[in-house]
Design a protein around this motif. Structure first.
Motif, short mmCIF file in Angstrom:
data_model
loop_
_atom_site.label_atom_id
_atom_site.label_comp_id
_atom_site.label_asym_id
_atom_site.label_seq_id
_atom_site.Cartn_x
_atom_site.Cartn_y
_atom_site.Cartn_z
N MET A 130 90.84 44.66 20.40
CA MET A 130 89.91 44.61 21.52
C MET A 130 89.59 46.02 22.00
N GLY A 131 88.30 46.29 22.19
CA GLY A 131 87.88 47.59 22.67
C GLY A 131 87.58 48.60 21.59
N GLU A 132 87.87 48.28 20.31
CA GLU A 132 87.59 49.20 19.20
C GLU A 132 86.41 48.69 18.39
N GLY A 133 85.51 49.60 18.04
CA GLY A 133 84.33 49.21 17.28
C GLY A 133 83.38 48.41 18.15
N LEU A 134 82.18 48.19 17.67
CA LEU A 134 81.19 47.48 18.48
C LEU A 134 81.60 46.04 18.75
N LEU A 180 79.65 56.63 14.71
CA LEU A 180 80.55 55.79 15.52
C LEU A 180 81.99 56.14 15.19
N SER A 181 82.70 56.72 16.14
CA SER A 181 84.02 57.28 15.86
C SER A 181 85.15 56.27 15.97
N ASP A 182 84.93 55.11 16.62
CA ASP A 182 86.06 54.20 16.82
C ASP A 182 86.04 53.00 15.89
N ASN A 183 85.31 53.08 14.78
CA ASN A 183 85.48 52.11 13.70
C ASN A 183 86.76 52.47 12.96
N ARG A 184 87.73 51.59 12.97
CA ARG A 184 89.02 51.88 12.36
C ARG A 184 89.23 51.05 11.10
N GLY A 185 90.31 51.39 10.37
CA GLY A 185 90.63 50.63 9.18
C GLY A 185 89.49 50.65 8.19
N VAL A 186 89.27 49.52 7.55
CA VAL A 186 88.25 49.47 6.50
C VAL A 186 86.85 49.65 7.07
N LEU A 187 86.63 49.35 8.36
CA LEU A 187 85.30 49.53 8.94
C LEU A 187 84.89 50.99 9.02
#
Length: 536
Positions: free
Chosen positions: A289-293, A312-319
């Motif tokens: 929650m709160g990460e990525g769009l 977009l800097s807060d796409n984590r992991g595979v995104l």
């Protein structure tokens, strides 16, 4: 030395990436045979600085489980000595999975066991881990070595058979923009041999049965609405996610389940078609929650627009692969349906940056209102009512927000001649705190494509990557450094772009001619370069 002599002096080596399995006297292993076959058939970027290798789980002593690449399949260009060096040291290290060493057992060479690293995280969490800038993670042996060997980013991809996770595939490379192509290629080749990169459903199924009312009717509405929206508004991709809780080994976590069959790609968005290929293999993704769009939209229940997901800097992991590879817009909105109560449905859309984002969102919302009769905004408002959209501003780091822009409703004729109300959209700008991870990357898109050189000196050979803007002096300095030649020595250079045509390279004019021939020659992926001592 004549052309025939030069040709005879050329080694019988093909510089393209090859797959290897140093199995030694190990018995046949069906999984590794499949991994080797998949590696052999990954054909993307055969000459670039890319290494692919398989890490398998094993127990080195009781209570100590690790990932090891020793004796396992790998793929690299055999003439890239930096990749060979990286591989030769990787086999000495382990990534710790479980270190239950409560009985005082002594582990040989504990400094060779790396804890808390992305490969182990990928194995334990069952989803890929991506690091776009290894420079931010200096201090661990293999990261430092990767940077020394001109590798700047990597993916760690768990691989599954029907029995479960069989290990992790590492893909380390120089250019983040190549990640999506290799990812899709590898995913396709693993599928061909009966393996996959998405966990079997039994590992990620909902912890509790979903009491969601008539989900079938709701998804029928979604399927029809997505098809109309994507086709009528030239949107590249539309898809819908539903958050749910999963539990494994007594630990619960939130996942995003993709409603099956609702990804629609518009032919007009061919240049972004890799996005659909990327998502196609995932029936679920981890949710924070709160990460990525999507995570932000679920956390705030406010729609989010990102005009350029590349920043977009807060796409984590595979995104993070999406952020590294695509420059397009994304719009995410959370809806609920009267058919399924409080269940959230996250609608995610991608489209080219060149479109009018505001007009497209207004048209999109009107179309959704027409084809989703049971749905409303998660806030409780009706579809088509005035809407506050968070416009993510990735270019600003000041944290300031601009004055909201309000679009008032007005009548607009539909294609059928009916009058309909244009949705009212309020845009609120939001700045991301901190610097985007992507801004720190040595991101010279296409840098490896400038000039790829297979160079030979006596019995030694190298695969070199040289910017086409290099001067002749820079070029000669690079050659001497790579082969550790005498800086004060004199050397002759011969090059070949087209088969059978060798030329001397003696000055900047010759170098420009070499670069020009390389760029204009079809089906030529590298330049051959022979380095000779002046008296040869």
């Amino acid at each position: 030395m004549g052309d025939d002599d030069v040709t005879n002096a050329w080694p019988k080596i093909v510089p393209d990436r090859k797959a290897f399995w140093p199995r030694g006297h190990k018995p046949c292993d069906a999984v590794k045979e499949k991994i080797l076959s998949a590696f052999r058939n990954v054909k993307s970027f055969p000459l670039k600085r890319i290494i692919i290798q398989f890490w398998e789980p094993l127990e080195i002593i009781a209570g100590v489980r690790v990932l090891s690449c020793f004796g396992n399949p790998f793929a690299l260009s055999p003439v890239n000595y930096r990749l060979r060096k990286y591989r030769s040291l990787c086999v000495r290290y382990y990534y710790a999975i479980i270190l239950n060493n409560n009985d005082g057992l002594q582990v040989d060479h504990p400094d060779m066991i790396i804890s808390g690293a992305p490969p182990a995280t990928a194995y334990l969490n069952l989803f890929p881990e991506v690091v776009l800038d290894l420079g931010l993670h200096r201090g661990t042996p293999l990261v430092d070595l990767a940077l020394e060997c001109e590798l700047t980013c990597f993916m760690m991809i768990p691989v599954f058979s029907e029995a479960g996770c069989v290990g992790v595939v590492e893909v380390s490379m120089r250019i983040p923009a190549d990640l999506i192509v290799i990812f899709n290629d590898l995913k396709r080749q693993l599928k061909e041999v009966g393996l996959c990169i998405c966990p079997p459903w039994r590992f990620v199924r909902p912890y509790k049965a979903l009491s969601v009312g008539d989900l079938t009717l709701a998804t029928t509405e979604i399927r029809k609405a997505l098809q109309v929206v994507v086709q009528s508004h030239a949107i590249t991709l539309g898809q819908v996610w539903m958050p749910y809780e999963s539990r494994r080994c007594q630990m619960s976590r939130m996942l995003l389940g993709k409603l099956p069959g609702y990804c629609v790609v518009n032919p007009a968005g061919v240049h972004l078609s890799s996005i659909e290929l990327f998502f196609h293999g995932f029936h679920c993704l981890p949710l924070k929650m709160g990460e990525g769009l999507v995570g932000r939209t679920l956390a705030t229940r406010q729609p989010h627009l990102c005009r350029n997901i590349h920043k977009l800097s807060d796409n984590r992991g595979v995104l993070a692969v999406l952020s590294a590879n695509f420059k397009c817009a994304s719009f995410v909105i959370c809806l609920t349906s009267s058919l399924t109560g409080e269940v959230n449905y996250v609608f995610e859309f991608f489209w080219p940056q060149t479109l009018d984002h505001l007009a497209l969102m207004e048209a999109l919302l009107l179309t959704l209102r027409e084809h989703l009769p049971s749905f409303k905004y998660a806030s409780g408002a009706r579809l088509g009512d005035e809407l506050l959209v968070v416009d993510v501003d990735n270019s600003s780091s000041s944290g300031s927000a601009s004055t909201p822009l309000k679009i008032f409703p007005r009548n607009k004729s539909s294609a059928a001649g009916r009058k309909r109300t244009r949705a009212s959209v309020v845009m609120k700008r939001e700045s991301l705190e901190g610097q985007s991870e992507l801004t720190n990357i040595i991101n010279s898109e296409g840098e490896d494509d400038d000039l790829i050189i297979f160079a030979v000196y006596k019995v030694d050979y190298r695969l070199l990557f040289l910017p086409s803007s290099s001067t002749y002096d820079n070029f000669m300095e690079k050659i001497k450094q790579e082969f550790e030649l005498n800086p004060a020595g004199t050397y002759k250079i011969k090059y070949q772009v087209l088969p059978g045509e060798w030329y001397s390279l003696t000055d900047g004019t010759c170098l420009k001619s070499c670069v020009s021939s390389y760029r204009t020659s079809k089906n030529i992926d590298h330049v051959k370069l022979l380095v000779l001592a002046a008296d040869d």
